[in-house]
Motif scaffolding. Structure first.
Motif, PDB file in Angstrom:
ATOM      1  N   VAL A 183      58.382  56.092  34.580  1.00 44.70           N
ATOM      2  CA  VAL A 183      58.815  55.868  33.193  1.00 44.70           C
ATOM      3  C   VAL A 183      59.732  54.655  33.093  1.00 44.70           C
ATOM      4  O   VAL A 183      59.541  53.785  32.235  1.00 44.70           O
ATOM      5  N   THR A 184      60.735  54.562  33.989  1.00 50.08           N
ATOM      6  CA  THR A 184      61.654  53.408  33.911  1.00 50.08           C
ATOM      7  C   THR A 184      60.888  52.109  34.119  1.00 50.08           C
ATOM      8  O   THR A 184      61.129  51.127  33.405  1.00 50.08           O
ATOM      9  N   LYS A 204      60.635  57.420  37.867  1.00 54.15           N
ATOM     10  CA  LYS A 204      60.515  55.995  38.234  1.00 54.15           C
ATOM     11  C   LYS A 204      59.378  55.351  37.464  1.00 54.15           C
ATOM     12  O   LYS A 204      59.500  54.205  37.006  1.00 54.15           O
ATOM     13  N   GLY A 262      57.815  51.551  33.438  1.00 49.51           N
ATOM     14  CA  GLY A 262      57.042  51.297  32.226  1.00 49.51           C
ATOM     15  C   GLY A 262      57.901  50.691  31.134  1.00 49.51           C
ATOM     16  O   GLY A 262      57.506  49.720  30.490  1.00 49.51           O
TER      17      GLY A 262
END
Lengths: 102, 161, 494
Positions: free
Chosen positions: A43-44, A41, A46
């Motif tokens: 990463v997404t 989560k 970001g």
């Protein structure tokens, strides 16, 4: 827009920290994998926040969609391994997995 | 506008923390799904409808289903006892981290220069299919890998074993 | 032509399960090995001319419209492609007999081909996000391959590997996101130019640190090595060979080298960090290997140690150092695959991996014993085998750069390496034959063919090392060093 970007990155860092904490302290195999998902989560969030604040939302969406597809494949593989581990040990405790000594 | 987004971000963090800290694994999985849902709504707010739709349908939907199926298939006798210490010391670490995170980000305000991205033309479909064509081929590879991995892990054992 | 390296394995992997229904053994064997042989032929015969034409970037057209596919083939990628296909072919041949008792060969070959497609793709792309994607293609296939035996040990190793690998992928993709935010681009060339224009040491330092953690985990450098000694020994022998011989090098070292030498530029600080990581891995893993009783665990620790050599050479950053590092990469890929394959032959014939239980197998398994001797001496660095020359080049480069401490560490590690390989030889092969090995027979023909090919390559490359260096390693080094000079001249060495 750089400062808004920093705000989102700060929140992504919090999620990353929560996921890493989960990986370091928890014992249930599924719980450990929930930690990996929380990192996912981060990463997404970001990727999309970067796209939204840097005016390249279309590319960022393409990256995020691809990342989500990869995530699903990793989850499927990991859960298949967890189910197989459970068939062997009848338990989901990481402490039962001590045959190999790192 | 910004207030709603910060509210969504805070909700995302709270539900992610619940997913990490809740003892009951099913509740943790559902918290994770709620976190994904909030993230998906945030993506819609950020003008990223395709990513939002994917986040809600695939991550909040499909991955949660996979988690629930796994939890149902592995109903352990007695369950796993997480260490109590991990939950007790978490607030301490978390507050320390929040302070560090806040200080670092405040220090960086106005410090990070970055180049603007080249302007994007066309629609999402054009960017995905023309600009990032190779990603799609790599996706095919990833999907193949996932499918064959699951097939191999659930294959019938051979006579040898 | 270059696109075949990715498309051919993927397509064949896609149709293999269907073919597996018709003929569960023979056709998958033939098809998979044919793919490896075809790719090797393309890499060896067509590859050099493709570079010679100056086909740096290969544009693709579909129905008259240009597609967003950019593949770059330079000396370094071609060198890696040739090494991957060569070792892949040997692994494929070995698998024909070895994987017989694991069952479901079609799925096995499909996963193997996908892993190789991932590695080939990683070597050819020019875009940060695609590096991550192909890394993940190879990684997902390798999780399943490590767990392929479905025993307790395999599953445990695979789970640990998956967890650490997922974290490392997350670090890599976070770093890619930060770079995307900073530079607004994902292409190597554009990012490199933008970073030089931005001159933001802090931000690019954070990205570099995340990349070192991510790729360091993939390459199993010492603080990040915990998964490797579990995962590599637990996998079936051909997979151990593929993981140790290729995957850690492609997804760890290749990516690190490409990113740090061509995009970030090797600053002195970065060079020092890489060299210290390399030297620590080299020495500590060599000591850890000495204490192992399981032959495959010993080989796994040896892999960490030898990867340390490669990182030390490349991290030094002088043309000679990079040359030595790349040459050692090739030599280690050949010799370590050979040793892991032989450990598989021993396990299949004698049913054990414990060094204390095997005694005097050389009478019963002469080919395996001889090829193991070649592989061990090559990794230990005994002249005139190939490993000696690459280690010599690395040590000479270190001395030339006046890094005497590192040179001493490299020599110490190579003495330790010789020591633990002599332990393997003495315990497993040289003693009097044990009574219980009466019924042990040499491995089947295809398995010994694969190992003999690798052993011969070790010897031939050792004897004709100058020819190998000038045809394969120097173009690879020049592809890297060219970028190095450009970057050094533009930022200046601080």
């Amino acid at each position: 827009m750089s400062n808004v970007w920093l705000l989102y990155m700060g929140f992504a860092a919090v999620l990353l920290f929560a996921g890493l904490y989960c990986l370091l302290t928890m014992r249930n195999l599924i719980k450990l994998f929930i930690g990996v998902e929380v990192i996912g989560k981060a990463v997404t969030l970001g990727i999309i926040a970067t796209g939204a604040t840097k005016n390249s939302i279309l590319t960022a969406q393409a990256l995020a969609v691809t990342f989500i597809v990869v995530e699903v494949c990793v989850v499927a593989t990991a859960l298949a391994i967890i189910i197989n581990v459970y068939r062997h040990t009848k338990s989901l405790d990481i402490r039962k997995l001590t045959q190999l000594k790192g | 506008m910004m207030a709603l987004q910060i509210g969504l971000l805070c909700g995302l963090v709270v539900f992610s923390l619940l997913a990490v800290l809740l003892r009951d694994i099913l509740k943790a999985a559902i918290s994770l799904a709620v976190a994904s849902l909030l993230l998906g709504i945030l993506f819609f707010r950020l003008d990223a409808p395709y990513a939002g739709a994917f986040e809600i349908s695939v991550v909040a939907g499909l991955i949660t289903v996979l988690f629930v199926v796994t939890i149902a298939l592995t109903k352990a006798e007695g369950g796993v006892h997480e260490s109590r210490a991990a939950a007790w010391i978490f607030p301490l670490f978390f507050v320390v981290f929040l302070v560090i995170d806040f200080l670092v980000m405040r220090r960086l305000i106005g410090q990070v220069a970055s180049l603007p991205a080249p302007a994007e033309a066309g629609t999402f479909g054009q960017v995905l299919w023309k600009g990032r064509t190779f990603d799609l081929i790599a996706q095919v590879g990833v999907i193949f890998a996932g499918v064959f991995a699951v097939l191999a892990l659930f294959r019938k054992r051979s006579k040898h074993e | 032509m270059i696109f075949l390296f990715i498309a051919l394995p993927l397509v064949v992997a896609g149709i293999l399960p269907l073919i597996g229904k018709i003929s569960p053994r023979l056709l998958p064997d033939i098809l998979a090995n044919a793919v490896f042989a075809a790719l090797l032929a393309i890499a060896l015969f067509a590859g050099p001319s493709l570079i010679g034409q100056g086909a740096g970037l290969q544009p693709f057209m579909f129905l008259g419209e240009p597609l967003g596919i950019h593949l770059a083939l330079d000396g370094f990628s071609l060198f890696m492609l040739a090494a991957i296909s060569l070792v892949g072919l040997c692994i494929g041949l070995f698998s024909v007999d070895y994987m017989e008792h694991y069952g479901h060969k079609a799925a096995y070959y499909a996963l193997l081909l996908i892993m190789f497609a991932g590695m080939n793709g990683l070597v050819l792309v020019t875009d940060f996000f695609q590096i991550y994607l192909f890394l993940e293609v190879a990684a997902i296939a390798s999780y399943a391959l490590v767990a392929y035996g479905l025993g307790h040990e395999e599953l445990e190793a695979s789970f640990k590997y998956l967890m650490l690998s997922a974290v490392s992928s997350a670090f890599i993709v976070i770093s890619v996101t930060l770079l995307f935010g900073l530079t607004g681009s994902l292409d190597f060339g554009a990012v490199s130019q933008a970073l030089r224009g931005l001159n933001q040491p802090l931000a690019s330092g954070v990205c570099a640190a995340l990349f070192i953690m991510g790729f360091g985990l993939k390459a199993a450098l010492i603080p990040f090595h915990a998964w490797l000694p579990d995962a590599h020994p637990s996998a079936p022998a051909p997979i151990s060979a593929a993981l140790s011989g290729l995957l850690i090098k492609v997804s760890g070292i290749y990516a690190l080298t490409r990113i740090f030498l061509k995009v970030f530029g090797l600053t002195p600080a970065l060079s020092n960090i890489l060299m210290i990581l390399g030297a620590v891995s080299m020495v500590v893993a060599a000591f850890l290997a000495l204490g192992q009783k399981d032959i495959k665990r010993m080989l796994a620790y040896s892999s960490i140690s030898q990867v340390g050599y490669i990182v030390l050479g490349i991290g030094l950053g002088t043309p000679l150092g990079i040359l030595g590092g790349l040459f050692h990469l090739l030599n280690h890929a050949l010799a370590k695959s050979l040793l892991f394959l032989n450990s598989g032959s021993i396990q299949m014939a004698a049913g054990t991996r414990n060094l204390e239980e095997m005694n005097g197998l050389s009478k019963k398994m002469p080919v395996t014993a001889a090829t193991t001797l070649v592989g061990s001496l090559s990794i230990a660095g005994v002249p005139p085998l190939n490993g000696f020359w690459s280690k010599l080049i690395i040590v000479v480069a270190l001395v030339q750069a006046k890094r005497f401490g590192f040179a001493l560490a490299a020599i110490l590690a190579s003495v330790l390496t010789l020591w633990y390989y002599l332990i393997i030889q003495r315990r497993a092969f040289f003693n009097k034959p044990d009574e219980k090995w009466r019924d042990v027979r040499e491995a089947p023909f295809l398995m010994t063919t694969a190992t003999v090919v690798l052993a011969l390559l070790c010897i031939v490359i050792g004897i004709f090392f100058t020819a190998t260096i000038s045809t394969w390693i120097e173009p690879a080094r020049d592809a890297l060093a060219g970028g190095l000079q450009v970057i050094q001249s533009s930022i200046g060495i601080q």
